[in-house]
Write a protein that holds these residues in place. Structure first.
Motif, PDB file in Angstrom:
ATOM      1  N   MET A  37       0.827  -1.208   0.000  1.00  4.47           N
ATOM      2  CA  MET A  37       0.000   0.000   0.000  1.00  4.47           C
ATOM      3  C   MET A  37       0.859   1.254   0.000  1.00  4.47           C
ATOM      4  SD  MET A  37      -3.010  -1.068  -0.261  1.00  4.47           S
ATOM      5  CE  MET A  37      -3.834   0.496   0.002  1.00  4.47           C
ATOM      6  N   ALA A  38       2.022   1.205   0.663  1.00  2.00           N
ATOM      7  CA  ALA A  38       2.909   2.370   0.661  1.00  2.00           C
ATOM      8  C   ALA A  38       3.391   2.687  -0.745  1.00  2.00           C
ATOM      9  CB  ALA A  38       4.096   2.130   1.594  1.00  2.00           C
ATOM     10  N   SER A  39       3.690   1.649  -1.535  1.00  2.00           N
ATOM     11  CA  SER A  39       4.110   1.875  -2.917  1.00  2.00           C
ATOM     12  C   SER A  39       3.010   2.562  -3.719  1.00  2.00           C
ATOM     13  CB  SER A  39       4.489   0.538  -3.573  1.00  2.00           C
ATOM     14  OG  SER A  39       5.524  -0.101  -2.871  1.00  2.00           O
ATOM     15  N   LEU A  40       1.769   2.084  -3.541  1.00  2.40           N
ATOM     16  CA  LEU A  40       0.655   2.700  -4.257  1.00  2.40           C
ATOM     17  C   LEU A  40       0.435   4.138  -3.803  1.00  2.40           C
ATOM     18  CD1 LEU A  40      -1.923  -0.241  -4.289  1.00  2.40           C
ATOM     19  CD2 LEU A  40      -0.438   0.527  -6.150  1.00  2.40           C
ATOM     20  N   VAL A  41       0.567   4.379  -2.507  1.00  4.29           N
ATOM     21  CA  VAL A  41       0.384   5.742  -1.998  1.00  4.29           C
ATOM     22  C   VAL A  41       1.462   6.674  -2.546  1.00  4.29           C
ATOM     23  CG1 VAL A  41       0.444   7.158   0.093  1.00  4.29           C
ATOM     24  CG2 VAL A  41      -0.846   5.024   0.074  1.00  4.29           C
TER      25      VAL A  41
END
Length: 330
Positions: A37-41
């Motif tokens: 999720m951090a990558s997507l954010v």
């Protein structure tokens, strides 16, 4: 000797069957989820920042920002902007030409290298070559740019002259003026050398996962090593090859320093790959960012947004191709 029914041991209590994962698995799942999720954010924040900074330039220039090739900022006596015109059409053409040359040259060499390392090389030679390829993948792009400018360019210029001599009747290989240095052809070759380690590593990992029973079955049916590779390995690893090629294409499209070193940044659309004129979007941003004013910085952010969208499209196309052509062998 008989045993009374009352004296028999009671049956054990039924064991409770549950799908609840262990605590370590739960922690690992949480960590992996947070990382994904951090990558997507982060990607979303990058897209948001580029959109905020550059979307008004795209609105003002409209389609001319994509198709135009002029990049001008005219100021008056007070330093205010009197007229501005931004277009990255020429840079997009240069990006496309250099990346296509890199893919056409680099991917076949990478696949053949991966096949050699997987099925032909043995022992210390294999370990040494794998170490060299992994080391090349970690080289900074600046080193490739310097090597291309000081060492490789003279040889590539000679090859460009040969191609122009014998294939100059083809419009892509025509040269209006005998200027062969710092052309999209040379930039594409340097990019090909840069992406070869990446595509080779990915292809080799995929080829290593070819099911051993299929390989042995092919040999049992009398296939030669080459026939086995054609019938089993290539169909099985086709999806990985396409994915590696698209990953190399993404890097070639976004490469900055190496292309800036070996390619002339000229604001005119040039489809002649041997002619020393062109540029790409990333090198344009590098060239203009240090001296750009606020309005021009926004235009550069708009160019970065276009490049960001192109990279996402390349990844989307890669997924489609892998799902469509990613066979599992015969």
């Amino acid at each position: 000797m008989s045993i009374e029914l009352s004296e028999r041991p009671a049956p054990p209590a039924p064991r409770e069957i549950t799908t609840q994962p262990r605590r370590s698995d739960q922690i690992f799942r949480i960590v992996v989820t947070i990382g994904g999720m951090a990558s997507l954010v982060i990607l979303g924040l990058i897209a948001l920042f580029l959109s905020i900074k550059g979307l008004h330039i795209l609105t003002e220039e409209k389609l001319g920002f994509i198709t135009g090739s002029a990049w001008e900022v005219i100021t008056d006596d007070t330093g205010s902007i009197a007229e501005s015109k931004f277009g990255i059409g020429a840079m997009l053409v240069g990006t496309f030409l250099s990346a296509m040359i890199a893919i056409l040259v680099g991917v076949p060499i990478s696949v053949l290298s991966a096949l050699y390392l997987t099925f032909y090389a043995n022992g210390k030679v294999k370990k040494f070559l794998i170490s060299v390829i992994d080391l090349m993948a970690a080289f900074p792009s600046l080193l490739f740019g310097f090597w291309g400018f000081f060492v490789f360019m003279s040889s590539a210029e000679y090859w460009a002259k040969l191609i122009n001599k014998y294939l100059g009747f083809i419009p892509f290989f025509d040269v209006p003026t005998p200027i062969f240095e710092r052309s999209p052809f040379i930039a594409g070759l340097v990019l090909a050398i840069m992406i070869i380690p990446i595509v080779t590593s990915i292809s080799r990992e995929i080829f290593d996962q070819t099911p051993l029973d299929r390989i042995q079955a092919a040999y049992a049916l009398g296939a030669t090593r080459l026939a086995m590779i054609k019938a089993v390995v290539i169909p099985f690893g086709r999806g990985g090859i396409i994915g590696g090629a698209m990953l190399g294409l993404g890097r070639a499209m976004g490469e900055t320093v190496a292309v800036y070193t070996v390619l002339n940044v000229v604001y005119q659309i040039n489809w002649q790959i041997l002619f020393g004129a062109g540029g790409n979007v990333a090198s344009l941003i590098l060239l203009k960012f240090g001296e750009a004013g606020p309005a021009e910085v926004d235009a550069l952010m708009a160019a970065g947004l276009v490049l960001f969208i192109l990279t996402l499209l390349v990844n989307a196309v890669a997924d489609l191709l892998i799902n469509r052509f990613g066979g599992k062998g015969r």
